[in-house]
Design a protein around this motif. Structure first.
Motif: not given
Length: 538
Positions: A15-17, A37-38, A66-76, A170-173
């Motif tokens: 997924x893109x995000x 989220x995907x 903002x920075x998360x307290x937990x978790x990850x954000x994957x982009x491309x 942007x690739x993600x808007x």
């Protein structure tokens, strides 16, 4: 694995995000909790949810504000969790903001060029100007390219906000509440704009409270509630879901008995009656059973509060458009509506923290339009504001004492005792910092602080915002006791079921006007109520 002889299958595309267990806490408040989220490439998806669900926090996390307290954000396929907003923008994550903030003294074209040069600072000027002109035409701003941004009306500023985000390629808007403050014809323009910039080269995530926008633009929807994802799927299916309707209307549980109270609660009601300035006899009203009629029947006698043709807004955004409202002594009136409908703006107009652009506000028949907030408060109107507004350096008791400045010491102590009887946890925590308590306890403190002024009418603005259902029930039980004491209340609320269980009459705001008005029982039974909240009616 493939069976022998079976054709090879390609691996699923990344997924893109993608988010993994994303969470964000602000002190004791959980704004986002375990969100997965995907978002596929070239898709337009929406994020909806009631006020306080965590939508703005989510877009802040994805954009890097903002920075998360937990978790990850994957982009491309890349973990971008630790990257700043500027670094994510260079990778292809662009966003808009709910309130457009262009460089007002620059022209429209110059605003776009700032964004372009931030992406490619050494780009030839002729290339930048050519791309800028193409983008202006694409977003419907070609005819105002040389005008200063401050001259644009709101819908044009929204267009410019989108154009500036697109200038980053942007690739993600991320579109954050782009429909806020727009009238129907402008929403139509905005929908056309979103559709025009969608395509296989970018994905769009629409965070929105205007259901029409997500309904007409988004293929899929994610519903947030108390920071958690509670539904996801094709847009039409999500909007038809009874569970989603229950989230918006507050009908996913048994309605609290607004007037129910224990013997101890009845004693608290007696104290609340004194704190609210009601006659002691009012406190002797039955604490259980059906709601008692208000002290003055609506439509009879001079109103305590009256609004006639009131309009108001913020800058170019017109939020209220010709509101007529009456509240009598001893009456509880609910003002309902989705996020962005104008509820808090209405509360601010009544308490004097926001001026009207037209119309009149009267208290006891006297015209108080334009009076400052402290003079409105002196006439017996208290405002328990959205967000609690606890004074950080002060203890619980010091927060309460602020509302009784100038009152004799004996009377002040009497009022404190009444508030501690109404909310015993405040007595236990009286010497601790108010900000150190849980969200529900802070809301109790905010309510008690409003009552310390001994008002005749209290405006309760979204007191259930961000709280767990059990805490909401406790707060509404307290409001039920206050209602039995004869205190007039204007309950500004998104949770329909709780508010209607408490109120005598209700109004439902939609885009700054009352779309429904009447007795609470009639509002509850009206099929249009569901449509006003999620765009689908049975």
């Amino acid at each position: 694995m493939n069976e022998p002889g079976a054709p090879a299958t390609s691996a699923p595309t990344e997924p893109l995000l993608r988010t993994v267990g994303l969470a964000r806490r602000f002190g004791g408040v959980v704004a986002i909790d375990d969100v997965h989220l995907s978002l596929e490439r070239g898709r337009v998806c929406g994020v909806i949810g009631p006020n306080g669900a965590g939508k703005s926090t989510l877009v802040g996390l994805l954009g890097g504000a903002l920075q998360p307290t937990l978790g990850r954000i994957i982009f491309e396929g890349r973990d971008v969790t630790a990257l700043a907003a500027s670094e994510r923008a260079r990778l292809g994550i662009g966003r808009t903001y709910q309130i457009p903030r262009p460089f007002l003294d620059m022209t429209v074209a110059e605003n776009l060029q700032v964004a372009q040069f931030s992406r490619a600072i050494l780009a030839p000027a002729t290339k930048v100007r050519g791309e800028c002109q193409d983008l202006l035409e694409r977003t419907g701003l070609g005819d105002v390219a040389t005008l200063p941004a401050r001259s644009l009306p709101l819908i044009r500023r929204k267009r410019l906000e989108v154009a500036r985000a697109l200038a980053l390629r942007p690739k993600l808007l991320l579109l954050d509440e782009v429909g806020a403050g727009l009238v129907d014809s402008e929403v139509t323009e905005l929908i056309a704009l979103i559709r025009s910039v969608a395509g296989p080269e970018r994905s769009i995530l629409v965070i929105e409270h205007v259901i029409r926008i997500v309904k007409e633009c988004c293929e899929r929807l994610l519903v947030l509630n108390f920071g958690r994802q509670m539904a996801e799927g094709p847009t039409a299916d999500v909007l038809k879901s009874d569970d989603v309707a229950a989230v918006y209307l507050g009908t996913g549980r048994a309605a609290p008995a607004a007037g129910a109270a224990s013997a101890a609660g009845a004693a608290s009601a007696a104290g609340a009656a004194s704190a609210a300035g009601a006659a002691p006899a009012a406190a002797a009203a039955p604490a259980a059973g059906p709601k008692q009629p208000p002290a003055t029947v609506a439509g009879e006698g001079r109103p305590l509060l009256e609004l006639a043709g009131v309009s108001a807004g913020y800058g170019q955004a017109r939020v209220l458009a010709g509101i007529d409202l009456v509240v009598h002594s001893g009456e509880t009136v609910a003002v309902l509506g989705t996020n962005g409908a104008g509820k808090t703006t209405l509360a601010n107009v009544i308490s004097g923290t926001l001026r009207t652009t037209s119309g009149r506000v009267r208290i006891d028949g006297d015209d108080v339009t334009g009076l400052p907030a402290h003079r409105i408060a002196a006439r017996g109107i208290a405002h328990c504001m959205e967000g609690r507004r606890i004074f950080v350096p002060l203890s619980v008791e010091e927060n309460l004492l602020i509302a009784s400045r100038g009152v004799a010491a004996a009377e002040t102590r009497h009022r404190l005792d009444e508030m501690y009887a109404l909310f015993p946890i405040l007595a236990e925590r009286r010497h601790t910092p108010g900000i150190s308590m849980s969200g529900g306890q802070q809301q109790m403190l905010a309510i008690a602080r409003a009552l310390m002024a001994k008002p005749r009418l209290v405006i309760f603005d979204e007191i259930s915002l961000g709280l767990a259902p059990v805490m909401m029930d406790r707060l509404y039980e307290a409001l039920g006791r206050l209602r039995g004491s004869g205190l007039a209340m204007l309950v500004v609320e998104q949770d329909v079921d709780r508010a209607l269980a408490l109120a005598d009459r209700a109004h439902v705001l939609e885009r700054g006007t009352f779309a429904l008005s009447g007795r609470s029982e009639a509002i509850r039974a009206d099929a249009r109520l569901r449509h006003l909240y999620i765009g689908e009616a049975d």
